[in-house]
Design an enzyme around this catalytic site. Structure first.
Site, PDB file in Angstrom:
ATOM      1  N   ASN A  30      48.853  39.176  38.371  1.00 31.52           N
ATOM      2  CA  ASN A  30      47.846  40.368  38.508  1.00 31.52           C
ATOM      3  C   ASN A  30      46.896  40.136  39.160  1.00 31.52           C
ATOM      4  OD1 ASN A  30      49.263  42.062  36.779  1.00 31.52           O
ATOM      5  ND2 ASN A  30      48.140  41.245  34.951  1.00 31.52           N
ATOM      6  N   HIS A  31      46.359  41.291  39.882  1.00 34.91           N
ATOM      7  CA  HIS A  31      45.083  41.378  40.658  1.00 34.91           C
ATOM      8  C   HIS A  31      44.086  42.003  39.681  1.00 34.91           C
ATOM      9  CE1 HIS A  31      47.418  41.547  44.899  1.00 34.91           C
ATOM     10  NE2 HIS A  31      47.918  40.900  43.783  1.00 34.91           N
ATOM     11  N   ASP A  32      42.752  41.722  40.218  1.00 35.81           N
ATOM     12  CA  ASP A  32      41.593  42.238  39.636  1.00 35.81           C
ATOM     13  C   ASP A  32      41.462  43.743  39.911  1.00 35.81           C
ATOM     14  OD1 ASP A  32      39.223  42.642  38.397  1.00 35.81           O
ATOM     15  OD2 ASP A  32      38.037  40.926  39.206  1.00 35.81           O
ATOM     16  N   THR A  75      41.572  46.241  45.091  1.00 34.31           N
ATOM     17  CA  THR A  75      42.333  45.429  44.327  1.00 34.31           C
ATOM     18  C   THR A  75      42.995  44.198  45.155  1.00 34.31           C
ATOM     19  OG1 THR A  75      44.441  46.464  44.604  1.00 34.31           O
ATOM     20  CG2 THR A  75      43.218  46.972  42.588  1.00 34.31           C
TER      21      THR A  75
END
Length: 225
Positions: free
Chosen positions: A90-92, A98
């Site tokens: 997952n990315h922030d 992102t």
């Protein structure tokens, strides 16, 4: 005494008619070498292509330095193409972009893992071909995941789920039967008892399972009235 169906120490537990071992099926506990990937005994995966690294093939974003865990119970069945996309993927999403700038820092000082949720798979779970299990998913015991399903969130014990996003198609047993099966915890029995229970397990004969538990003097609570 019945012959055990397999030994938990087997790497390739399937014996073909010619006596050779099927290299595309493995007991994962014996081939996974990743401190963040935990697998129960008798859980197997099958593939038509034999990967060098089974852990990487099944969970490519789960690195030894990842903060999350992937935990699979006993007696799970994982079909070809099934994929566990764990939290490290997952990315922030809190900012404008992102883009993961931090992973390109030479000293990794700016690298932050925004998602650290663990993924848990219960016991006796069948994950169909090309199914995708998303970060933080919790799948209960006895669940069937349909081919190509994209699963997220929490899946109740003994549900059948399918689709994208995966939805409960139906429950495999009644609420009372599920409570009984959860109390029996047959997947934790000694191998000798499980071997004796094979016909009962195949026939969904809960009463016979209880009789076998008594025969082997296993501590099983009585069903609710």
């Amino acid at each position: 005494m019945p012959v055990p169906f397999a030994m938990p120490t087997d790497t390739h537990p399937v014996i073909l008619p010619d006596g050779s071992r099927h290299e595309g099926t493995v007991f994962l506990k014996n081939v996974v070498d990743n401190p963040r990937f935990s697998v129960g005994e008798f859980t197997y995966a099958s593939r038509f292509d034999m990967p060098v690294d089974w852990a990487q093939a099944l969970a490519p974003y789960l690195f030894p330095f990842s903060q999350e865990r992937l935990v699979l119970g006993r007696f799970c069945q994982i079909a070809h193409g099934a994929l566990f996309v764990t939290s490290s993927a997952n990315h922030d999403m809190a900012g404008i972009s992102t883009y993961p700038f931090g992973i390109f820092d030479a000293d990794k000082s700016g690298m932050v893992q925004p998602d650290t949720r663990d993924t848990f798979i219960g016991n006796d779970v069948w994950i169909g071909m090309n199914a995708m299990i998303c970060p933080g998913t919790r799948i209960g015991n006895g669940v069937i995941v349909g081919a190509g399903a994209v699963v997220r969130g929490t899946v109740p014990d003994y549900a059948i789920v399918a689709g994208n996003p995966a939805q409960v198609v139906r429950m495999r047993f009644s609420e009372a039967q599920i409570k009984d099966l959860q109390a029996l915890v047959w997947w934790d029995w000694p191998v000798e008892a499980i071997t004796a229970a094979r016909n009962a397990l195949a026939a969904a004969d809960i009463l016979e399972l209880r009789a076998i538990a008594r025969e082997f003097r296993l501590a099983i609570p009585e069903p609710e009235k």
